[in-house]
Design an enzyme around this catalytic site. Structure first.
Site, PDB file in Angstrom:
ATOM      1  N   GLU A  74       0.815  -1.218   0.000  1.00 51.47           N
ATOM      2  CA  GLU A  74       0.000   0.000   0.000  1.00 51.47           C
ATOM      3  C   GLU A  74       0.848   1.269   0.000  1.00 51.47           C
ATOM      4  OE1 GLU A  74      -2.732  -0.867  -0.728  1.00 51.47           O
ATOM      5  OE2 GLU A  74      -3.729  -2.285   0.595  1.00 51.47           O
ATOM      6  N   TYR A 121     -14.708  15.754  19.344  1.00 51.23           N
ATOM      7  CA  TYR A 121     -13.360  15.193  19.219  1.00 51.23           C
ATOM      8  C   TYR A 121     -13.111  14.536  17.873  1.00 51.23           C
ATOM      9  CZ  TYR A 121     -13.643  16.345  24.072  1.00 51.23           C
ATOM     10  OH  TYR A 121     -13.838  17.038  25.234  1.00 51.23           O
TER      11      TYR A 121
END
Length: 213
Positions: A74, A121
């Site tokens: 990847e 958050y």
């Protein structure tokens, strides 16, 4: 941070993710910028629970492999974030975590903004999380899809595959990934329950205060 300490930190964070079930088997990959502009990367086919600091794939600042084992397939995904995000990208974490993958497969999930605004958050650590189309693992087209975002997103979820998060430091990238998975888990916990979400004004204030992506 010395090269030795950075290698140890990368392996410690990876092991923590593995031991808490955020990745499994030999899934996932992780990378971090070195002080000289190179990269340390988890090798292909390795488990986050058993990474060896001495065997991490090591690239120089020109992108040439100069040490360690063969890197994850990847790499195009990782390099695309580093190329487009500049100094905002000091590490990249890619997992196959349960709730994030599941969220990417639901037809009702917003492809441009996958995480509902449950808490401040997730917005502060991730901004808007885009779901990218499915690509075969290792397909360089994943990197092209990230480049098409022109550095505007710090987190994406590859459909039917898993989330990818970048941040300025390794620590922050790991924490942001944890926030993504926990927010995806909330999405399933609260599914069909009509939860109270942050409103538009609250979201706009967060975006202005924290310069969110």
């Amino acid at each position: 941070m010395s090269n030795t300490k950075q290698r140890e930190a990368l392996c410690d964070f990876a092991r923590s993710l593995y031991e808490r079930g955020l990745t499994h088997g030999s899934t996932g990959n992780i990378s971090a910028r070195t002080d000289d502009g190179g990269l340390l990367v988890s090798p292909t086919g390795t488990s986050f629970g058993r990474l060896d600091p001495a065997r991490l794939s090591h690239f120089d600042a020109d992108g040439q492999l100069i040490g360690g084992d063969k890197p994850t397939k990847e790499m195009p995904l990782h390099t695309a974030f580093y190329e487009t995000r500049g100094t905002r990208s000091g590490a990249v974490v890619h997992l196959h975590s349960h709730y994030s993958v599941a969220l990417s497969m639901l037809p009702e999930t917003d492809r441009d903004d996958a995480l509902p605004p449950f808490t401040p958050y997730s917005l502060m650590k991730l901004g808007r999380v885009k779901i990218l189309p499915y690509f075969q693992p290792g397909d360089p087209a994943m990197g092209d899809a990230v480049r098409d975002l022109e550095g505007q997103r710090s987190a994406v979820i590859l459909a039917n595959h898993g989330p990818v998060v970048t941040a300025a430091t390794l620590e922050n990238a790991v924490y942001a990934m944890e926030e993504l998975e926990e927010t995806a888990r909330l999405a399933f916990t609260l599914r069909d329950r009509q939860p109270n979400l942050l409103n538009r004004l609250q979201i706009e204030r967060l975006a202005q205060t924290f310069n969110l992506d």
